[in-house]
Scaffold this active site. Structure first.
Site, PDB file in Angstrom:
ATOM      1  N   CYS A 119       0.819  -1.234   0.000  1.00 53.64           N
ATOM      2  CA  CYS A 119       0.000   0.000   0.000  1.00 53.64           C
ATOM      3  C   CYS A 119       0.845   1.274   0.000  1.00 53.64           C
ATOM      4  CB  CYS A 119      -0.952   0.002   1.187  1.00 53.64           C
ATOM      5  SG  CYS A 119      -2.016  -1.436   1.222  1.00 53.64           S
ATOM      6  N   HIS A 261      -3.258   6.977   3.492  1.00 50.17           N
ATOM      7  CA  HIS A 261      -3.659   5.717   2.858  1.00 50.17           C
ATOM      8  C   HIS A 261      -5.075   5.352   3.294  1.00 50.17           C
ATOM      9  CE1 HIS A 261      -3.921   1.746   1.433  1.00 50.17           C
ATOM     10  NE2 HIS A 261      -3.735   1.171   2.605  1.00 50.17           N
ATOM     11  N   ASN A 291     -10.215  -0.051   0.213  1.00 54.44           N
ATOM     12  CA  ASN A 291      -8.756   0.055   0.271  1.00 54.44           C
ATOM     13  C   ASN A 291      -8.214  -0.438  -1.071  1.00 54.44           C
ATOM     14  OD1 ASN A 291      -6.018  -0.365   0.650  1.00 54.44           O
ATOM     15  ND2 ASN A 291      -6.235  -1.181   2.719  1.00 54.44           N
TER      16      ASN A 291
HETATM   17  O1  UT7 Z   1      -3.722  -1.572   3.545  1.00 51.96           O
HETATM   18  C1  UT7 Z   1      -2.717  -2.050   4.393  1.00 51.96           C
HETATM   19  C2  UT7 Z   1      -2.967  -1.580   5.742  1.00 51.96           C
HETATM   20  N1  UT7 Z   1      -4.196  -2.161   6.222  1.00 51.96           N
HETATM   21  C3  UT7 Z   1      -4.774  -1.622   7.255  1.00 51.96           C
HETATM   22  O2  UT7 Z   1      -4.330  -0.613   7.730  1.00 51.96           O
HETATM   23  C4  UT7 Z   1      -5.962  -2.343   7.870  1.00 51.96           C
HETATM   24  C5  UT7 Z   1      -5.891  -2.201   9.350  1.00 51.96           C
HETATM   25  N2  UT7 Z   1      -6.907  -2.943  10.068  1.00 51.96           N
HETATM   26  C6  UT7 Z   1      -8.209  -2.634  10.062  1.00 51.96           C
HETATM   27  O3  UT7 Z   1      -8.662  -1.756   9.374  1.00 51.96           O
HETATM   28  C7  UT7 Z   1      -9.108  -3.389  11.008  1.00 51.96           C
HETATM   29  O4  UT7 Z   1      -8.319  -4.126  11.911  1.00 51.96           O
HETATM   30  C8  UT7 Z   1     -10.074  -4.353  10.278  1.00 51.96           C
HETATM   31  C9  UT7 Z   1     -11.130  -3.558   9.531  1.00 51.96           C
HETATM   32  C10 UT7 Z   1      -9.327  -5.266   9.336  1.00 51.96           C
HETATM   33  C11 UT7 Z   1     -10.794  -5.211  11.296  1.00 51.96           C
HETATM   34  O5  UT7 Z   1     -11.470  -4.389  12.239  1.00 51.96           O
HETATM   35  P1  UT7 Z   1     -11.268  -4.613  13.799  1.00 51.96           P
HETATM   36  O6  UT7 Z   1     -12.160  -3.681  14.474  1.00 51.96           O
HETATM   37  O7  UT7 Z   1      -9.794  -4.509  14.074  1.00 51.96           O
HETATM   38  O8  UT7 Z   1     -11.783  -6.070  13.991  1.00 51.96           O
HETATM   39  P2  UT7 Z   1     -11.009  -7.343  14.548  1.00 51.96           P
HETATM   40  O9  UT7 Z   1     -10.100  -7.912  13.514  1.00 51.96           O
HETATM   41  O10 UT7 Z   1     -10.444  -7.017  15.895  1.00 51.96           O
HETATM   42  O11 UT7 Z   1     -12.223  -8.325  14.749  1.00 51.96           O
HETATM   43  C12 UT7 Z   1     -13.284  -8.023  15.680  1.00 51.96           C
HETATM   44  C13 UT7 Z   1     -14.395  -9.032  15.475  1.00 51.96           C
HETATM   45  C14 UT7 Z   1     -13.886 -10.469  15.416  1.00 51.96           C
HETATM   46  O12 UT7 Z   1     -14.844 -11.289  16.058  1.00 51.96           O
HETATM   47  P3  UT7 Z   1     -14.576 -11.808  17.546  1.00 51.96           P
HETATM   48  O13 UT7 Z   1     -13.303 -12.599  17.475  1.00 51.96           O
HETATM   49  O14 UT7 Z   1     -14.460 -10.586  18.402  1.00 51.96           O
HETATM   50  O15 UT7 Z   1     -15.792 -12.620  17.831  1.00 51.96           O
HETATM   51  C15 UT7 Z   1     -13.869 -10.780  13.949  1.00 51.96           C
HETATM   52  O16 UT7 Z   1     -14.035 -12.142  13.671  1.00 51.96           O
HETATM   53  O17 UT7 Z   1     -15.025  -8.767  14.213  1.00 51.96           O
HETATM   54  C16 UT7 Z   1     -15.077  -9.985  13.472  1.00 51.96           C
HETATM   55  N3  UT7 Z   1     -15.036  -9.648  12.054  1.00 51.96           N
HETATM   56  C17 UT7 Z   1     -16.137  -9.421  11.345  1.00 51.96           C
HETATM   57  N4  UT7 Z   1     -17.449  -9.419  11.697  1.00 51.96           N
HETATM   58  C18 UT7 Z   1     -18.318  -9.125  10.717  1.00 51.96           C
HETATM   59  C19 UT7 Z   1     -13.950  -9.511  11.254  1.00 51.96           C
HETATM   60  N5  UT7 Z   1     -14.335  -9.181  10.013  1.00 51.96           N
HETATM   61  C20 UT7 Z   1     -15.701  -9.132  10.043  1.00 51.96           C
HETATM   62  C21 UT7 Z   1     -16.671  -8.827   9.088  1.00 51.96           C
HETATM   63  N6  UT7 Z   1     -17.959  -8.840   9.473  1.00 51.96           N
HETATM   64  N7  UT7 Z   1     -16.374  -8.520   7.804  1.00 51.96           N
END
Ligand code: UT7
Length: 340
Positions: A119, A261, A291
């Site tokens: 990215c 980004h 993204n």
């Molecule tokens: O481009 C390169 C750089 N990339 C980035 O900068 C991305 C950085 N990361 C992020 O933007 C976020 O971490 C994400 C959008 C990828 C994820 O959001 P988050 O708030 O950090 O969620 P998480 O990974 O901590 O997951 C929280 C919960 C999990 O469930 P449990 O374990 O708490 O029960 C995930 O399984 O959300 C769940 N989850 C979803 N639920 C519904 C993860 N993806 C989804 C989804 N829909 N699409």
């Protein structure tokens, strides 16, 4: 590493921008039909409402040609000395995508190569092209960020499939003076390979050889440890932006637009807070494109120019972060130019 061209010296000047998005719109509702997710989760956790995915048969090079042609048109140029294409999703592992893109754009035998910095790719590519111009090895450059992440997303991985989109953005650079509007005033670039495993496509390279072990098909897909990446994204872009602003002597309060980004609206807000820049100064277009990795910065910038948010004379800070880990920032005073 921070490198700033000295005042009154030769510099690379932005002359024109071009963008291209595939037609197919993929809404959160459409993804919710086949994945265990909801529009509410995607919007509240990322800010994304929809993204574009290329149809089968459309490759990254096809998007790059369209964006490149528009940038050349915006700059009223039909020739450049170098084409630098940033992408994580090249048309083939070999050769690079840039030479074919240059040929299709009618750019003759221009130097052409790919940059792989995920990215951060567009900022690395801008720095590379700018350095070639400052060193006198080129008078002009076409810098393109283009991606088709839809080709590497695991359709069963809800955590990444909802985030990424396809698209391309391009900028034409020409040699000029550092004092001119549009001059790239400096760069702060860095990497930290200790965290290379946070964002990967495990197979398809020389590390995991098809002839040694039968690869797991899932290993050819993109993987990301999102929560950890989130924290790195804010601190790395924040520290890089601060280092750059210090070097070029811009107080953070003087930045009119923060083009970060476009990974997650919460990252952009946290980045603005980290830098003590008002959140409203952070350009956001990820709600409509998701993204788009190496295409993210030029797509966001061109969108802000098209909407009249970024205007001639404004101070613009660009900062990106991605797999590698890699990060980079640059800044410029926006010139009177076209976005096509
Ligand atoms: O481009 C390169 C750089 N990339 C980035 O900068 C991305 C950085 N990361 C992020 O933007 C976020 O971490 C994400 C959008 C990828 C994820 O959001 P988050 O708030 O950090 O969620 P998480 O990974 O901590 O997951 C929280 C919960 C999990 O469930 P449990 O374990 O708490 O029960 C995930 O399984 O959300 C769940 N989850 C979803 N639920 C519904 C993860 N993806 C989804 C989804 N829909 N699409």
């Amino acid at each position: 590493m921070s490198v700033v061209p000295r005042a009154g010296r030769r510099a690379a000047i932005i002359q024109g921008l071009g963008t291209f998005l595939p037609e197919r719109v993929v809404t959160n509702a459409a993804l919710s039909e086949r994945l265990d997710t909801t529009d509410e989760w995607i919007r509240s956790r990322t800010g994304i409402r929809e993204r574009r995915w290329a149809e089968s048969g459309t490759a990254t090079g096809d998007l790059a040609v369209e964006a490149g042609a528009r940038a050349l048109k915006a700059a009223s140029m039909s020739h450049v000395d170098v084409v630098v294409l940033a992408t994580t999703t090249p048309d083939h592992p070999c050769p690079g995508t840039a030479p074919a893109v240059a040929a299709r754009l009618g750019l003759g035998h221009a130097m052409a190569f790919d940059v792989s910095a995920v990215c951060t790719g567009f900022i690395y590519a801008l720095a590379t092209a700018s350095s070639l111009i400052v060193a006198g090895l080129a008078e002009s450059a076409l810098v393109i960020g283009a991606e088709t992440y839809s080709t590497i997303l695991n359709p069963e991985d809800r955590s990444s499939a909802v985030i990424f989109g396809d698209g391309a953005g391009a900028a034409v650079l020409t040699a000029g003076d550092l004092a001119e509007p549009g001059a790239l005033l400096g760069f702060d670039l860095g990497s930290d390979g200790e965290h290379a495993d946070l964002i990967t496509v495990p197979a398809g390279g020389s590390r995991q050889r098809a002839q040694d072990v039968e690869p797991d098909p899932a290993d050819f897909y993109f993987t990301m440890r999102g929560r950890e990446v989130f924290t790195h994204a804010v601190t790395r872009m924040g520290q890089s932006s601060k280092a750059l602003l210090d070097r070029i002597g811009w107080p953070t309060a003087s930045v009119d637009h923060l083009v970060g980004h476009q990974a997650n609206v919460r990252i952009l807000q946290s980045l603005a807070d980290f830098l003590d820049i008002e959140r409203r100064r952070a350009v956001v277009n990820l709600d409509r494109v998701g993204n788009t990795s190496a295409a993210s910065i030029p797509l966001a910038l061109a969108d802000a120019v098209r909407l009249g948010t970024v205007q001639a004379g404004d101070r613009v800070l660009l900062s990106a972060f991605g797999g590698g880990l890699t990060w980079g920032s640059t800044a410029l005073i926006w010139p009177e130019i076209e976005s096509c």
